[in-house]
Design a protein around this motif. Structure first.
Motif, PDB file in Angstrom:
ATOM      1  N   LEU A 140      -9.107  -0.206   2.178  1.00  0.00           N
ATOM      2  CA  LEU A 140      -7.867  -0.974   2.247  1.00  0.00           C
ATOM      3  C   LEU A 140      -7.842  -1.900   3.459  1.00  0.00           C
ATOM      4  N   TYR A 148      -9.662   5.930   2.456  1.00  0.00           N
ATOM      5  CA  TYR A 148      -8.847   4.725   2.283  1.00  0.00           C
ATOM      6  C   TYR A 148      -9.306   3.575   3.182  1.00  0.00           C
ATOM      7  N   LEU A 180      -4.091   7.611   5.273  1.00  0.00           N
ATOM      8  CA  LEU A 180      -4.405   6.222   4.943  1.00  0.00           C
ATOM      9  C   LEU A 180      -5.399   5.587   5.913  1.00  0.00           C
ATOM     10  N   MET A 184      -6.166   0.168  -6.959  1.00  0.00           N
ATOM     11  CA  MET A 184      -6.958  -0.440  -5.882  1.00  0.00           C
ATOM     12  C   MET A 184      -6.814  -1.963  -5.905  1.00  0.00           C
ATOM     13  N   GLY A 200     -11.029   8.205  -5.427  1.00  0.00           N
ATOM     14  CA  GLY A 200      -9.845   7.570  -4.868  1.00  0.00           C
ATOM     15  C   GLY A 200      -8.845   7.226  -5.949  1.00  0.00           C
ATOM     16  N   VAL A 256       0.834  -1.206   0.000  1.00  0.00           N
ATOM     17  CA  VAL A 256       0.000   0.000   0.000  1.00  0.00           C
ATOM     18  C   VAL A 256       0.866   1.253   0.000  1.00  0.00           C
ATOM     19  N   SER A 309      -3.348  -3.061  -4.770  1.00  0.00           N
ATOM     20  CA  SER A 309      -3.242  -2.889  -3.316  1.00  0.00           C
ATOM     21  C   SER A 309      -3.919  -4.044  -2.586  1.00  0.00           C
ATOM     22  N   SER A 358     -14.275  -0.520  -3.279  1.00  0.00           N
ATOM     23  CA  SER A 358     -14.085   0.465  -2.203  1.00  0.00           C
ATOM     24  C   SER A 358     -15.369   1.000  -1.581  1.00  0.00           C
ATOM     25  N   ARG A 391       1.113   4.192  -2.898  1.00  0.00           N
ATOM     26  CA  ARG A 391       0.587   5.519  -2.575  1.00  0.00           C
ATOM     27  C   ARG A 391       1.670   6.573  -2.395  1.00  0.00           C
TER      28      ARG A 391
END
Length: 542
Positions: free
Chosen positions: A439, A436, A431, A519, A513, A417, A522, A508, A421
């Protein structure tokens, strides 16, 4: 002639002044004469390395703020540039204004900022103690020495009389100052009052005819303090020294070679030099740093809660970013680029480039400085490991009860991640913001949200699941971006724009984002599959 000479060089120049007179020294204007003089000085003296001792001497009447940090930073850089020592001394003689915890916090913040002192109240050192309140005998002895030599005297004027003098001066539009009444008392009068236990202070006897001095930054200076001020108090009625006495006594006994302090003290330096002269001491070299101001030229105010270093620490500002922005807005360096760490600040430091112009600080640029330094940390393996540990703690604190898969707390996942980022975020705190949350926590979405985007959700889910199965564990943003464009062509009635909105919603729960491909990288193959299986189940139930 360069003012950046070591103490030995200054003593030699001082001897030239004494033998030839100040007029002779200032007459050295042509380049050849300057070089000859500098060469003569250099032949007789050692280099600056090893002799430099600088100090940061705040008062613990408040917590460390940006202006104080900047002064400490320039002292630290100067010491490290020339192989010297950086001393923290706390000037706590104003006992009535001390703030509980401030003394400890000042040293804490210097250590946090990455500019720890070599000698301090906490670390100790060869010339301690480093708290002025523990050095009172030394100030008292020095004051007595000044009294006995006729350079200071006892003053018995009451606070009421001093207040009357002040009011009268203001009434006549004059600057309030003491009228030096007690300097004319006879010895027997003084002894009688002392025997009676009369309350008193000790004042230093200012003299006219102050010698000029060369400030490292502001050049030649001279202030006839005796013409505009009354004789200053050096020992107060409570036995504590004032700043004017304590700072020169400490600088002398702590063997301070260079005093780098704010330009607000420039006008007081002639007064301090008179005290050095009265005591027969060699003064340090003085350099007065220009003020640190807001970007509009207004003064930084301690009432601005956000200028205290603790508030920056609490808000997730990186130490390097704070040091970088504080020096970037000023002068004294060979370059003026963003992203410098402390070792680079030291190597690029050039004292001759410090100007007299005030430094204008634009704190609105701080997130950009933080972004750059956070990226540098992420790219450094050792620093990245520390970031992972920090972020894991923040994740657990923010999403304790919501995390369904502990995999998100694993080192490899968090590292992935951060790597994706870096360059996009200014702090770790971002984060754990709602933007976020996907995540760390599986998002929720409704069949109505899905239906608003497409009628072929099961087909899309199947396509994504097949893609992830084909790609295996190795996912990349570039490859997935291409794959998703190909996938969009395999749908019947869903346009690329709606497809991306659907994928983003499933991944998400949001419509904003990072890119969909990022995404997916991640989250990893297993989590992508889990989220699109959920989409299939939701579609089956409807």
């Amino acid at each position: 002639m360069s003012p950046w000479l070591n103490s030995c060089q200054r003593r030699f120049l001082h001897s030239l002044v004494l033998h030839r007179g100040f007029r002779c020294l200032t007459a050295v204007t042509n380049r050849r004469a300057e070089l000859q003089l500098h060469s003569a000085v250099s032949r007789r003296c050692s280099t600056v390395q090893g002799e430099v001792r600088v100090r940061f001497a705040p008062s613990p009447t408040g917590f460390l703020h940006l202006g104080g940090l900047r002064t400490a930073l320039y002292n630290y850089i100067f010491a490290k540039k020339y192989g010297g020592s950086f001393i923290l001394r706390l000037e706590d003689t104003d006992q009535s204004r001390l703030v509980p915890g401030a003394a400890e916090s000042i040293e804490d913040m210097l250590e946090w900022a990455g500019i720890p002192p070599d000698e301090s109240p906490r670390r100790g050192g060869p010339v301690g103690p480093y708290l002025q309140s523990q050095r009172l005998d030394l100030y008292s002895q020095t004051a007595q020495q000044l009294v006995e030599s006729g350079h200071a005297y006892y003053c018995f004027c009451s606070s009421q009389r001093l207040e009357l003098l002040r009011k009268e001066a203001l009434r006549t539009a004059q600057t309030p100052k003491y009228d030096n009444r007690c300097r004319h008392l006879r010895t027997d009068q003084v002894q009688e009052k002392l025997a009676q236990g009369a309350s008193h202070v000790i004042r230093f006897r200012l003299e006219t005819g102050v010698d000029p001095f060369q400030d490292l930054i502001f050049g030649w200076n001279r202030h006839e303090v005796a013409e505009v001020e009354g004789d200053p108090v050096v020992i107060k009625a409570d036995g504590f020294p004032t700043y004017h006495l304590a700072n020169i006594v400490d600088d002398h006994y702590m063997k301070i070679s260079h005093v780098l302090r704010g330009s607000e003290w420039l006008i007081s330096t002639s007064k301090h030099l008179l005290m050095y002269q009265a005591l027969g001491w060699q003064p340090p070299t003085f350099g007065h740093l220009p003020l640190l101001l807001n970007k509009d030229g207004s003064k930084l105010s301690k009432r601005q809660g956000d200028i205290f270093i603790q508030s920056f620490q609490r808000d997730g500002v990186l130490q390097e970013a704070l040091l970088d922005i504080t020096t970037n807005c000023g002068s004294g360096f060979n370059t003026n680029r963003m992203g410098r760490r402390i070792d680079e600040l030291i190597s690029e430091f050039n004292p001759s480039k410090i100007t007299t112009h005030s430094a204008l600080l634009d704190l609105e640029k701080l997130p950009e400085f933080n972004r750059i330094h956070l990226q540098q940390r992420i790219e450094d393996e050792e620093q990245c490991n520390l970031l992972i540990k920090d972020l894991r703690g923040q994740i657990q604190q923010a999403h304790t009860t919501e995390i369904q898969d502990k995999e998100v707390l694993h080192e490899d996942y968090i590292r992935r991640v951060l790597q994706l980022r870096k360059g996009h975020i200014s702090s770790l705190k971002e984060l754990v913001s709602p933007l976020y949350a996907y995540l760390w926590v599986r998002p929720s979405f409704s069949s109505q949200q899905v239906a608003a985007l497409t009628a072929e959700a099961p087909h899309v889910a199947s396509l994504v699941l097949r893609l992830i199965e084909e790609r295996g564990e190795e996912l990349s943003v570039d490859q997935l971006s291409k794959d998703l464009k190909t996938l969009a062509k395999q749908t019947k009635a869903t346009k690329y724009r709606e497809l991306m909105k659907l994928l983003r919603l499933v991944l998400s729960g949001l419509q904003q984002g990072p890119s969909v491909a990022e995404m997916m990288v991640s989250l990893g193959p297993a989590e992508i599959s889990h989220r699109f299986q959920k989409l299939l189940l939701l579609s089956d139930n409807n």
